[in-house]
Design an enzyme around this catalytic site. Sequence first.
Site, mmCIF file in Angstrom:
data_model
loop_
_atom_site.group_PDB
_atom_site.id
_atom_site.type_symbol
_atom_site.label_atom_id
_atom_site.label_comp_id
_atom_site.label_asym_id
_atom_site.label_seq_id
_atom_site.Cartn_x
_atom_site.Cartn_y
_atom_site.Cartn_z
ATOM 1 N N ARG A 131 -48.275 -5.503 -46.628
ATOM 2 C CA ARG A 131 -49.494 -4.754 -46.294
ATOM 3 C C ARG A 131 -49.508 -3.370 -46.918
ATOM 4 O O ARG A 131 -50.461 -2.636 -46.748
ATOM 5 C CB ARG A 131 -49.681 -4.709 -44.780
ATOM 6 C CG ARG A 131 -49.798 -6.119 -44.285
ATOM 7 C CD ARG A 131 -50.195 -6.320 -42.875
ATOM 8 N NE ARG A 131 -49.984 -7.743 -42.658
ATOM 9 C CZ ARG A 131 -48.842 -8.274 -42.264
ATOM 10 N NH1 ARG A 131 -47.823 -7.516 -41.933
ATOM 11 N NH2 ARG A 131 -48.707 -9.571 -42.170
ATOM 12 N N THR A 178 -43.121 -7.860 -43.972
ATOM 13 C CA THR A 178 -44.487 -7.944 -44.499
ATOM 14 C C THR A 178 -45.270 -6.653 -44.247
ATOM 15 O O THR A 178 -46.312 -6.430 -44.846
ATOM 16 C CB THR A 178 -45.263 -9.102 -43.847
ATOM 17 O OG1 THR A 178 -45.337 -8.854 -42.434
ATOM 18 C CG2 THR A 178 -44.587 -10.437 -44.100
ATOM 19 N N ALA A 195 -40.280 -13.502 -35.556
ATOM 20 C CA ALA A 195 -40.206 -13.959 -34.161
ATOM 21 C C ALA A 195 -40.734 -15.379 -33.987
ATOM 22 O O ALA A 195 -40.528 -15.997 -32.946
ATOM 23 C CB ALA A 195 -40.967 -13.009 -33.249
ATOM 24 N N ASN A 276 -44.588 -11.118 -30.490
ATOM 25 C CA ASN A 276 -44.433 -12.207 -29.528
ATOM 26 C C ASN A 276 -42.978 -12.577 -29.268
ATOM 27 O O ASN A 276 -42.074 -12.145 -29.975
ATOM 28 C CB ASN A 276 -45.174 -13.445 -30.029
ATOM 29 C CG ASN A 276 -44.704 -13.870 -31.404
ATOM 30 O OD1 ASN A 276 -45.199 -13.377 -32.405
ATOM 31 N ND2 ASN A 276 -43.725 -14.750 -31.470
ATOM 32 N N ASP A 321 -47.902 -16.576 -28.671
ATOM 33 C CA ASP A 321 -47.825 -15.897 -29.973
ATOM 34 C C ASP A 321 -48.863 -14.774 -30.012
ATOM 35 O O ASP A 321 -49.471 -14.500 -31.031
ATOM 36 C CB ASP A 321 -48.005 -16.895 -31.132
ATOM 37 C CG ASP A 321 -47.757 -16.291 -32.510
ATOM 38 O OD1 ASP A 321 -47.294 -15.137 -32.586
ATOM 39 O OD2 ASP A 321 -48.050 -16.977 -33.505
ATOM 40 N N LYS A 348 -54.075 -9.177 -30.420
ATOM 41 C CA LYS A 348 -54.528 -10.574 -30.525
ATOM 42 C C LYS A 348 -55.221 -11.101 -29.281
ATOM 43 O O LYS A 348 -56.035 -12.008 -29.360
ATOM 44 C CB LYS A 348 -53.317 -11.479 -30.795
ATOM 45 C CG LYS A 348 -52.925 -11.654 -32.236
ATOM 46 C CD LYS A 348 -51.915 -12.800 -32.326
ATOM 47 C CE LYS A 348 -51.319 -12.943 -33.699
ATOM 48 N NZ LYS A 348 -50.341 -14.064 -33.770
ATOM 49 N N TRP A 410 -53.870 -8.260 -37.988
ATOM 50 C CA TRP A 410 -53.371 -7.017 -38.613
ATOM 51 C C TRP A 410 -54.446 -6.300 -39.410
ATOM 52 O O TRP A 410 -54.250 -5.165 -39.830
ATOM 53 C CB TRP A 410 -52.202 -7.346 -39.552
ATOM 54 C CG TRP A 410 -52.604 -8.321 -40.600
ATOM 55 C CD1 TRP A 410 -52.482 -9.676 -40.532
ATOM 56 C CD2 TRP A 410 -53.266 -8.041 -41.840
ATOM 57 N NE1 TRP A 410 -53.031 -10.245 -41.660
ATOM 58 C CE2 TRP A 410 -53.515 -9.270 -42.477
ATOM 59 C CE3 TRP A 410 -53.662 -6.869 -42.481
ATOM 60 C CZ2 TRP A 410 -54.143 -9.362 -43.720
ATOM 61 C CZ3 TRP A 410 -54.299 -6.958 -43.720
ATOM 62 C CH2 TRP A 410 -54.532 -8.199 -44.316
ATOM 63 N N CYS A 621 -44.686 -27.011 -41.186
ATOM 64 C CA CYS A 621 -45.642 -26.778 -42.287
ATOM 65 C C CYS A 621 -46.851 -25.935 -41.894
ATOM 66 O O CYS A 621 -47.504 -25.336 -42.752
ATOM 67 C CB CYS A 621 -46.159 -28.116 -42.823
ATOM 68 S SG CYS A 621 -44.931 -29.435 -42.893
ATOM 69 N N CYS A 624 -48.015 -22.256 -43.128
ATOM 70 C CA CYS A 624 -48.571 -22.004 -44.465
ATOM 71 C C CYS A 624 -49.762 -22.909 -44.777
ATOM 72 O O CYS A 624 -50.633 -22.541 -45.553
ATOM 73 C CB CYS A 624 -47.519 -22.212 -45.550
ATOM 74 S SG CYS A 624 -46.230 -20.972 -45.533
HETATM 75 O O1 LIG Z 1 -43.773 -13.013 -34.993
HETATM 76 C C1 LIG Z 1 -43.658 -12.460 -36.083
HETATM 77 O O2 LIG Z 1 -42.610 -11.905 -36.465
HETATM 78 C C2 LIG Z 1 -44.850 -12.473 -36.970
HETATM 79 C C3 LIG Z 1 -44.819 -11.977 -38.273
HETATM 80 C C4 LIG Z 1 -45.990 -12.003 -39.048
HETATM 81 C C5 LIG Z 1 -45.869 -11.427 -40.412
HETATM 82 O O3 LIG Z 1 -44.796 -10.843 -40.677
HETATM 83 O O4 LIG Z 1 -46.746 -11.507 -41.253
HETATM 84 C C6 LIG Z 1 -47.189 -12.552 -38.468
HETATM 85 C C7 LIG Z 1 -47.090 -13.011 -37.150
HETATM 86 N N1 LIG Z 1 -45.954 -12.977 -36.449
HETATM 87 C C8 LIG Z 1 -48.223 -13.536 -36.453
HETATM 88 O O5 LIG Z 1 -48.107 -13.891 -35.273
HETATM 89 C C9 LIG Z 1 -49.469 -13.635 -37.107
HETATM 90 O O6 LIG Z 1 -50.471 -14.083 -36.532
HETATM 91 C C10 LIG Z 1 -49.549 -13.199 -38.444
HETATM 92 C C11 LIG Z 1 -50.628 -13.212 -39.331
HETATM 93 C C12 LIG Z 1 -50.141 -12.728 -40.495
HETATM 94 C C13 LIG Z 1 -50.833 -12.565 -41.758
HETATM 95 O O7 LIG Z 1 -50.184 -12.094 -42.696
HETATM 96 O O8 LIG Z 1 -52.038 -12.922 -41.848
HETATM 97 N N2 LIG Z 1 -48.828 -12.405 -40.355
HETATM 98 C C14 LIG Z 1 -48.434 -12.681 -39.103
HETATM 99 CA CA LIG Z 2 -45.878 -14.218 -34.404
#
Ligand SMILES: O=C(O)c1cc(C(=O)O)c2c(n1)C(=O)C(=O)c1cc(C(=O)O)[nH]c1-2
Ligand SMILES: [Ca+2]
Length: 697
Positions: A131, A178, A195, A276, A321, A348, A410, A621, A624
């Site tokens: 980001r 990220t 997580a 979460n 989550d 969320k 986010w 899967c 992604c």
């Molecule tokens: O639980 C985590 O550690 C974690 C990490 C990330 C991430 O690093 O992108 C997301 C989420 N959770 C998550 O719950 C989520 O909805 C999410 C959306 C995204 C995205 O890039 O669109 N990352 C993440």
């Molecule tokens: Ca998560």
Amino acid sequence: PVGSTAGMVGASTAVDGPTVVNGQSLRNINAPANIGDWMSHGRGWSEDRFSPLTQINDGNVSQLGLAWFDDLATMRGVQATPLVVDGVLYNESIYNIVTAYNAATGEKLWTYDPEVGPEWARLACCGPSSRGIAAWNGKLYIGALDGRLIAVDAATGSEVWSAQTFETEGELNAYSITGAPRVYDGKVVIGNGGADYGVRGFVVAYDAETGEQLWKFYTVPGNPADGPDGEASDSAMDIALPTWAGEWWRYGGGGTAWDSFAYDPELNLVYIGTGNGSPHMWYFRSNDEGDNLFLCSIVAVDADTGEYKWHYQMVPEEEWDYTCTQPMILTDLEIGGRERQVIMQAPKNGFFYVIDGASGELISAETYVSENTWASRIDLETGRPVLQPGAHNTTTPHLMSPSWLAAHSWHPMAFSPDTGLVYLSAQEQPSTYARAEDGGFNFVHHRSNSGQSRGNMPELRAALQAEANEKEKGYLLAWDPVTQSEAWRVPYAHPGSGGVLATAGNLLVQGTIDKTLAIYRADTGAKLWEMDIDQAPVAGPITYMVDGVQYIAINAGWGGSPVYNLGPFQTSTAKLLVFRLGATGVTLPPPPPPTSLPRPPYLSANEAQVSHGRQLYGDTCVRCHGENAVGGVKDLRWMTQETRAQFNDIVLHGLFIDRGMAGFSDILSEEDAADIHAFLIARANEDYTDAAAGGHP
Ligand SMILES: O=C(O)c1cc(C(=O)O)c2c(n1)C(=O)C(=O)c1cc(C(=O)O)[nH]c1-2
Ligand SMILES: [Ca+2]
């Protein structure tokens, strides 16, 4: 790393002179010397994404045109907010490749590639995107997917120091980065994700000059038998530990700070947004007992020492989550006749929270979505949610709205002090939850470990999914944080529009799921300007000024979790787009012609194989490739004959590792892969006619 200083305009004054990103200038981000810059992730430490620039405004924005663009040559989501410091635009593409551009002309000054291995994409739930980066005193800071925090020279792009922020050995090493690092007064702060796979969340701070570690704060307790960690969080663990039961530490516990931070220089507090639980299901994590601090909370720590100051937990007993890693904006609001120093967040779970920044006291909270099956309200006396009956998960599938797909994720939100409104990308995307039967949850290293059952009661699931599809909504929301009510909204055909920017020119800028960049009046939401860009940006737009000319910039590259359900609609590569008034003659390449969907093969597998495949797909899967196999980085319903013939080589042996699709032979057998394929063929046959008739969206 490719480094070149050729043509670097204003490079040294930009990054080492007095207007450098230093404590003083960020504190006074709106001082004349800095007003045209975008020096940190949320523009200033308060992260309000509001620019005082007015050259582009509600009276002249119709003259906006494309000034320059760069093709980022990827079909992945590009989530980064670029930075602009003294005429140089620093952007980050996937796998943390950072490029410096002349912000006025688009001329490339240098590119730095940290060479993150593509296999890391397997541990990033939502793609190998970051980001953004941070800037401080002549250096840029990159939080690399593989856990390195890297400082590079802003003038040359050459590496200055690098620190590995997390363990890469052991059972609970499923971390990734990220989020954007932040720099607070010479300290770089970074969290991590993981997580959903099995990690113990923490935040760590480094000296921006030397890379020396200063403090580390764990967001959840470890195994009590191991004693204190010897880290800044030790005193906080006395508060957290009694809120846990069972053997959560075997699964990490979660609470990852994967995106949001904010900093208050007067209070000297760093605010951490936590995520979460791991695994998701409270039952498997903590015997359905305890609040599980500090999951889904804002935790305030001392910026110098990392020591605990206060916390406010939005989601006790987290198991959906739900994350509270969504952007936090700091401001002062007059509430009930009193000036309050507040933190605003729309996590969320669909509630908008206003929290006292000094004490963590909850001031107000209201839901901004039309249906909230999690909580009916937040009790202002106790600060706790009043849960809806049936909110907690059992072994019977049920629909939750909001869901893990987020009422708001986010995607950067903005606050305009001129209108008093907060703007955010809101969405309603219900999803089905069911926990596995006793004994049905087996923790698997480096796999999504939710504790969900994905295959049971297929008819009920199909009915719930139909209901979820029916209820899907996406809109740009303008919210009054004082009255806690909606001011107005701009509805979209689908969820998944991007981050926002507000300006003193009465502009509100957002990339939309209609594959456009749109600009609205910040006071009323009336549309002022829109351009087809054949991409649905998810990232936050920025604005900046160089040599008296104001620009608007955005990364336009669709991807990430909240857009999973949107199907195979992406055609053009991601691009960095930069606009200014009166620009003409720069045009985007035409979108490639639409392709027709390949007819799926007939289903020859039996129902048990399809059901087993559905469970494995959900565990391995889905992150992604989309819920119910719709959308994602590659919509697997529409594989070609060639791809189907290579299915096992791809899934088990990493044939497409170059594209970030790692092999899974460590956790899947040949038979497992065949069952996943059977599930995908079944899904393709269910959807073929509809999709072939029109496509989506
Ligand atoms: O639980 C985590 O550690 C974690 C990490 C990330 C991430 O690093 O992108 C997301 C989420 N959770 C998550 O719950 C989520 O909805 C999410 C959306 C995204 C995205 O890039 O669109 N990352 C993440
Ligand atoms: Ca998560």
